[in-house]
Design an enzyme around this catalytic site. Sequence first.
Site, PDB file in Angstrom:
ATOM      1  N   GLY A 239       0.779  -1.238   0.000  1.00  0.00           N
ATOM      2  CA  GLY A 239       0.000   0.000   0.000  1.00  0.00           C
ATOM      3  C   GLY A 239       0.805   1.279   0.000  1.00  0.00           C
ATOM      4  N   GLY A 283       3.637  -3.581  -3.955  1.00  0.00           N
ATOM      5  CA  GLY A 283       3.434  -3.868  -5.378  1.00  0.00           C
ATOM      6  C   GLY A 283       3.743  -2.602  -6.154  1.00  0.00           C
ATOM      7  NE  ARG A 284      -0.437   2.242  -5.825  1.00  0.00           N
ATOM      8  CZ  ARG A 284      -1.605   2.228  -6.455  1.00  0.00           C
ATOM      9  NH1 ARG A 284      -1.724   2.802  -7.622  1.00  0.00           N
ATOM     10  NH2 ARG A 284      -2.660   1.648  -5.904  1.00  0.00           N
ATOM     11  CE1 TYR A 325      -9.463   1.714  -8.644  1.00  0.00           C
ATOM     12  CE2 TYR A 325      -7.544   1.977 -10.040  1.00  0.00           C
ATOM     13  CZ  TYR A 325      -8.419   1.170  -9.357  1.00  0.00           C
ATOM     14  OH  TYR A 325      -8.244  -0.183  -9.376  1.00  0.00           O
ATOM     15  CB  CYS A 352     -16.441   3.214 -29.170  1.00  0.00           C
ATOM     16  SG  CYS A 352     -17.802   3.970 -29.979  1.00  0.00           S
ATOM     17  CD  GLU A 353     -17.277   3.625 -22.138  1.00  0.00           C
ATOM     18  OE1 GLU A 353     -17.492   2.650 -22.885  1.00  0.00           O
ATOM     19  OE2 GLU A 353     -17.888   3.835 -21.093  1.00  0.00           O
TER      20      GLU A 353
HETATM   21  N1  LLP Z   1      -1.117  -7.145  -0.529  1.00  0.00           N
HETATM   22  C1  LLP Z   1      -2.454  -7.293  -0.664  1.00  0.00           C
HETATM   23  C2  LLP Z   1      -3.136  -8.302   0.126  1.00  0.00           C
HETATM   24  C3  LLP Z   1      -3.167  -6.496  -1.558  1.00  0.00           C
HETATM   25  O1  LLP Z   1      -4.460  -6.659  -1.670  1.00  0.00           O
HETATM   26  C4  LLP Z   1      -2.468  -5.538  -2.330  1.00  0.00           C
HETATM   27  C5  LLP Z   1      -3.180  -4.706  -3.298  1.00  0.00           C
HETATM   28  C6  LLP Z   1      -1.076  -5.419  -2.164  1.00  0.00           C
HETATM   29  C7  LLP Z   1      -0.439  -6.233  -1.249  1.00  0.00           C
HETATM   30  C8  LLP Z   1      -0.239  -4.447  -2.946  1.00  0.00           C
HETATM   31  O2  LLP Z   1      -0.621  -3.138  -2.756  1.00  0.00           O
HETATM   32  P1  LLP Z   1       0.281  -1.947  -3.371  1.00  0.00           P
HETATM   33  O3  LLP Z   1       1.613  -1.962  -2.653  1.00  0.00           O
HETATM   34  O4  LLP Z   1       0.434  -2.224  -4.810  1.00  0.00           O
HETATM   35  O5  LLP Z   1      -0.520  -0.726  -3.111  1.00  0.00           O
HETATM   36  N2  LLP Z   1      -5.845  -1.619  -8.937  1.00  0.00           N
HETATM   37  C9  LLP Z   1      -5.650  -0.631  -7.899  1.00  0.00           C
HETATM   38  C10 LLP Z   1      -4.857  -1.175  -6.747  1.00  0.00           C
HETATM   39  C11 LLP Z   1      -5.506  -2.388  -6.114  1.00  0.00           C
HETATM   40  C12 LLP Z   1      -4.642  -2.926  -5.017  1.00  0.00           C
HETATM   41  C13 LLP Z   1      -5.216  -4.195  -4.502  1.00  0.00           C
HETATM   42  N3  LLP Z   1      -4.428  -4.826  -3.533  1.00  0.00           N
HETATM   43  C14 LLP Z   1      -4.951   0.597  -8.508  1.00  0.00           C
HETATM   44  O6  LLP Z   1      -4.684   0.596  -9.696  1.00  0.00           O
HETATM   45  O7  LLP Z   1      -4.734   1.576  -7.811  1.00  0.00           O
END
Ligand code: LLP
Length: 424
Positions: A239, A283-284, A325, A352-353
């Site tokens: 996160g 992740g991000r 978002y 097309c949106e």
């Molecule tokens: N761990 C769990 C259990 C998660 O559900 C997630 C993300 C992460 C780790 C990694 O989170 P990060 O470090 O990437 O923030 N599609 C959305 C983000 C959805 C995240 C879902 N879970 C976006 O594009 O902002």
Amino acid sequence: MTLDYVNTQNGQLMIGHFTAKQLADRFGTPLYVIDEKYVRNQARLFKDSFTHPILSSEVIYASKAFLTLAMCKLIQEEGLSLDVVSGGELYTAYRANFDMSRVYFHGNNKSEEELRMAVEFNVGTIILDNESELDLLLPLLSQPQKVLLRVNPGIEAHTHEYIATTKNDSKFGLSTADPATLALIERLTREPMIDFSGLHAHIGSQIFEAESFYKEAETLIHFIFDHRIPVRELNLGGGFGVAYMLEDQPIYLSEFLGSLLEHIFLTLNSHSLPNMKIMIEPGRSIVANAGTTLYTVGSTKTTINHKNYVFVDGSMADHIRTVLYGAHYTALLANRVDDICDTKYTVTGKACESGDIIIKEAFLPTCEKGDILAVFSTGAYHYTMSSNYNRLPRPAVIFVHDDHVRIVVKRETYQDLIRNDIGE
Ligand code: LLP
């Protein structure tokens, strides 16, 4: 002035040692470009900073942000573990020869088939979301399986509603305030085929306040203490927010990560709790800023109300976060970075949106057909959330590392689009 990870030289956007224009000419557009060196540096930053002299720790890459076979290999080479959330992600890790003992299998509704696959692949840890998953899993086991339970500590982090995960009505995990959660933990500690190693939580995504993570850790430690839960591992999820815009102020990770561990260590000590392994799942923050999407400008249009559009050869199908978002992005004309940005455009694509918006308001030089438009910070949740809406083929993905470039995902062809159709 632009984002600090953007490099320009002689009026050109550089990615590694290449100009963006060279990459666009060679691989076509739209194109997802990942700066491999940046990803490796981020992985190392997490590994080097999330350490403590006494507590053990582990960094698990959340593959939903960006996953391909090449990415699995990179993550393995950098010594991170892997979070997968579906049979598809699990299969990708397996096919990339990822060390399965370092895979954490998530999901709030794992199917029996997915659980069977996880057991067959000897996945190191399964993160149970609820009791019915336990009931599905038990008959599949022939040896004890390590599991964590996902709990919801009810922390509200400030982020978009769709990516906040621990509000009390979230679909993920079980509330720490619900007595049934304790009953399930009790059961997990008694099941002979379950090696219950601890708890998992994830409080949301794109979070800028360090305070939320401290609060999460404290809440979980109090929960463990109050109920004498036998925990060896505590996984705090991911996160950590990133900068999409100049004004975004992410947490300064190289200081924060060690401080968080020290805070956890002191809190455990003050409760006379044993030391436990602490994990995080970024992740991000590992891939977002490594990615740039390159588009070619087609035409421009000015409405009778003086709204300027620039049309590019991609769309919401490769860039869904703006419409989903309300996310904001930074862009520039990669082949004319020093030109004065005197025109306000809405960057839109081919879909097309009316919601097909890549950037609602971007200040750019007057765009000409053939210009290369670069959109930054698209390494996370772009390729993985792309679609074939309007039967638009997905872009290729390339990895650039200094003067090396390689395709890691081929551009889809029209033939790919009808691959599963029946009726030819
Ligand atoms: N761990 C769990 C259990 C998660 O559900 C997630 C993300 C992460 C780790 C990694 O989170 P990060 O470090 O990437 O923030 N599609 C959305 C983000 C959805 C995240 C879902 N879970 C976006 O594009 O902002």
